[in-house]
Design a protein around this motif. Structure first.
Motif: not given
Length: 726
Positions: A520, A539, A547, A549, A622, A624-628, A630, A663
């Motif tokens: 990225s 997002e 990304t 995600k 979700d 918000c991508g960071v909460n998804r 991998t 996660g």
């Protein structure tokens, strides 16, 4: 009156011996056919036996270092026309000038020409008798049978009366001549110029007269006040002379009899035409032919020559276009990273990848015939092709891509060529010599997961277990792209339509037209969001940042399709149910998941497995991508749930399930709590071998042995037998 006449008999050259003319001889190929910049076609010629007769002989002489052709008594030859049967020569200008020392007018130059008894006649069509001067009267006459005599008067009063380009009697006059003239003489009327001293003080002291080509003359007022007219051509002006094969012959009728063997039209595709100026005939090529009718086989078919010219021109054009096309192809090849690709292929062994030519792919697809189309999308059109008449492939003609994608294309092709995963469509090769690259993949025969769930293959009624297995394989493929490709690849358009199914219904992730390369950085931001409505990461649409995600979100939609059998986006129905993701999240919030489940899922699968799959989809979706999770965590969880589907009696601890969905990942995907399942550890005297307890113990043993990779079938049979016995 002094009259000087140059015999255009061109001296001895124009003496004819018609009665004793020899038979026509074919000129040697060694004869000189050009002098200076003038071509000398037969019947004219330079050198002995190179012309039809002595009257057509030409000499090539050098004047001031320049080669010039001459004919007759030193008449410079300007050009020869076979088609019009004319020659152009420089004729001498006669002058009439006042001599102050004697007080009288004197004639200078040549005042006449004699072309009698020759093939030549002065052209009445192209020539005019031209007189220049003030208060000048000049005569032209012919002593032959025409009895022709005429005059031309030129007067001047004021210079203002004279006009450039006008020859109508003011400073200049012209008169035509009759046909058939082979002799002329020119003279000036001396008594017409009175009071010469007054004229000379205002105008030039000379007047001029000449038979010349009318088209070559353009009057200038400077001719009256200076000697420019005489000086420009060194006392000479162009004149046109008609020529013919005369030999005393009156017409073609007589010539065609060829009694003396002197018929000049030697080409088989020629025809005789009577001369239009005097006796004799000329030769022309027949209609549809062109060339020299005075030579055997001199007239060639115009159509043949035309086609030859067309063929040569077309061949030259094709060669030019081919070179131009090759240059363009080389530019495209370099632009799309072909040079980088080849360098990498040379340095890295084991890369199985082919760079195809455009011609090969055109042949493989029958010139991209519509019947070969097997798919269309925003990123291009896919055709079924046959390479080298045996290997079936899918050829994708990509849509236009931006400059950034063009720069990365070679590197991306290199990465994809090295990917060898059972759940990713194999890239066989590509074509880089076109404006937009074409990709060649292995051909996958059983359509897509979309068709299996929603489309024409829905009638196959594939079991939910199989659908879950396909989803698991697709997740493994995406996990490979995210985790093991270097650099990682983000698919960018994950959907059921891009999950192909091979002959065994194994999943193959396909279509990398919207893919980008990680890591990225600013290059990851795109100017135009790509993808498919219903699968797009919210997002991504807000930030224009693609990304890994984003792929996870899209895969969450796929899980919903597997669970519900519904399409991601409906254009009809209640607004709250048009978007499958929103509808699903609302149902989960209201604890009303059953209303969305497909009929083949309800009551046929364990509630724990369904709940686990729904929770996984929820986390993938979700906002918000960071909460998804991998893709690795997604793949591992689906694998765990698949095992739970196969063996519902295998216990999974709540702690483990919650940790995975949050996660965390486990090594095996599931664990067996032997103490809980079997009652171990036991206190002495607590060993209970009752039917219920024994059944529980057997189930635990089966789970433990499954973990140890024992045969599932043998163990399940053992459990069945134990249950029956007790």
């Amino acid at each position: 009156m002094e009259v000087r006449i140059l015999q255009l008999g061109f001296g001895v050259l124009f003496l004819l011996v018609a009665q004793h003319a020899p038979a026509i001889a074919i000129p040697s190929s060694e004869c000189q056919r050009q002098c200076g910049n003038v071509e000398i076609p037969y019947p004219f010629g330079i050198g002995e036996n190179c012309s039809l007769e002595t009257d057509f002989a030409v000499s090539c002489e050098v004047e001031d270092g320049i080669s010039k052709p001459f004919i007759g008594d030193h008449f410079e030859l300007l050009n020869i026309s076979l088609a019009e049967s004319t020659i152009r020569v420089l004729n001498f200008i006669a002058s009439f000038c006042y001599n102050p020392s004697t007080g009288s007018m004197e004639i200078g130059g040549v005042a006449g020409l004699d072309a009698s008894d020759s093939p030549y006649r002065f052209s009445d069509v192209h020539n005019k008798f031209t007189v220049i001067g003030c208060n000048t009267l000049a005569y032209i006459s012919s002593s032959n049978n025409t009895g022709y005599q005429s005059g031309c008067v030129s007067t001047c009063s004021r210079m203002s009366d004279l006009t450039d380009g006008s020859c109508s009697g003011m400073g200049c006059c012209q008169t035509e001549i009759p046909k058939g003239m082979d002799y002329y003489s020119a003279d000036f009327e001396r008594g017409f110029n009175t009071n010469m001293s007054r004229i000379i003080s205002r105008f030039s002291r000379c007047s001029y007269a000449v038979l010349m080509e009318a088209a070559a003359f353009n009057f200038s007022t400077a001719y009256i006040t200076t000697t420019k007219f005489n000086d420009t051509g060194a006392g000479r002006a162009p004149m046109v002379i008609d020529w013919a094969i005369r030999n005393g012959t009156a017409s073609c009728e007589v010539a065609k009899r060829n009694e003396t063997g002197t018929y000049a039209c030697l080409s088989s595709n020629s025809e005789c035409v009577d001369s239009v100026n005097g006796p004799g005939y000329v030769c022309n090529c027949s209609h549809g032919y062109q060339g020299n009718p005075y030579l055997p086989d001199g007239c060639k078919g115009v159509i043949v020559a035309f086609f030859i010219l067309i063929i040569f021109s077309f061949s030259g054009y094709l060669i030019f276009q081919k070179k131009k096309l090759n240059k363009v192809k080389q530019e495209y090849f370099s632009q799309h990273g072909g040079l980088l690709l080849f360098e990498k292929m040379k340095s890295e062994r084991g890369i199985s990848f082919t760079v195809f030519t455009e011609a090969e792919l055109i042949h493989a697809t029958d010139n991209y015939d519509k019947s070969r189309i097997i798919g269309k999308g925003g990123n291009g059109t896919v055709y079924k092709g046959i390479i080298k008449d045996k290997m079936h492939v899918a050829i994708k003609r990509c849509a236009l891509i931006g400059e950034r994608q063009k720069k990365e294309f070679g590197q991306e092709m290199l990465i994809l060529s090295q990917i060898n995963h059972k759940n990713i469509v194999k890239l066989v090769g590509c074509c880089l010599e076109v404006e937009v690259p074409m990709l060649v993949y292995e051909f996958i025969p059983n359509d897509t997961l979309y068709e299996l769930i929603h489309g024409k293959n829905r009638a196959l009624q594939i079991s939910f277990t199989t659908l879950l297995r396909i989803a698991h394989e697709a997740a493994e493929g995406l996990n490979f792209l995210h985790s093991y490709a270097s650099p990682p690849i983000i698919h960018g358009d994950v959907k059921t339509a891009n999950i192909l199914l091979d002959e065994n219904y194994m999943a193959k992730v396909a279509d990398f037209g919207a893919s980008i390369l990680a890591p990225s950085d600013e290059g990851q931001y795109v100017t135009m969001v790509q993808g498919t409505c219903g699968y797009l990461d919210p997002e991504y649409m807000q930030t224009c940042q693609l990304t890994d995600k984003s792929d996870v979100y899209s895969f969450g939609v796929i899980l919903l399709e597997v669970l519900t059998g519904q399409v991601p986006l409906k254009l009809d129905g209640p607004e709250t149910q048009r978007n499958l993701s929103s509808h699903f999240l609302s149902a989960m919030k209201e604890n009303n998941l059953d209303a969305l489940l497909a009929s083949e899922v309800k009551g046929q699968e364990s509630s724990e497995m369904i709940r686990g799959l729904a929770e996984l989809a929820k986390q993938c979706l979700d906002m918000c991508g960071v909460n998804r999770p991998t893709m690795k965590e997604v793949a591992d969880e689906i694998g765990r749930l698949r095992k739970l589907s196969f063996h519902p009696w295998v216990q999974v601890t709540d702690t483990e399930s919650e940790g995975l969905l949050d996660g965390a990942s486990s090594t095996t995907g599931f664990e067996i709590d032997v103490a809980t399942t079997t009652g171990y550890p036991m206190q002495e005297g607590q060993f209970d071998f009752g039917p219920t307890k024994l059944s529980e113990w057997a189930s635990g043993l089966v789970g433990w042995m499954f973990k140890s990779r024992w045969s599932v079938w043998v163990l399940s049979q053992l459990q069945s037998c134990l249950c029956k016995d007790f």
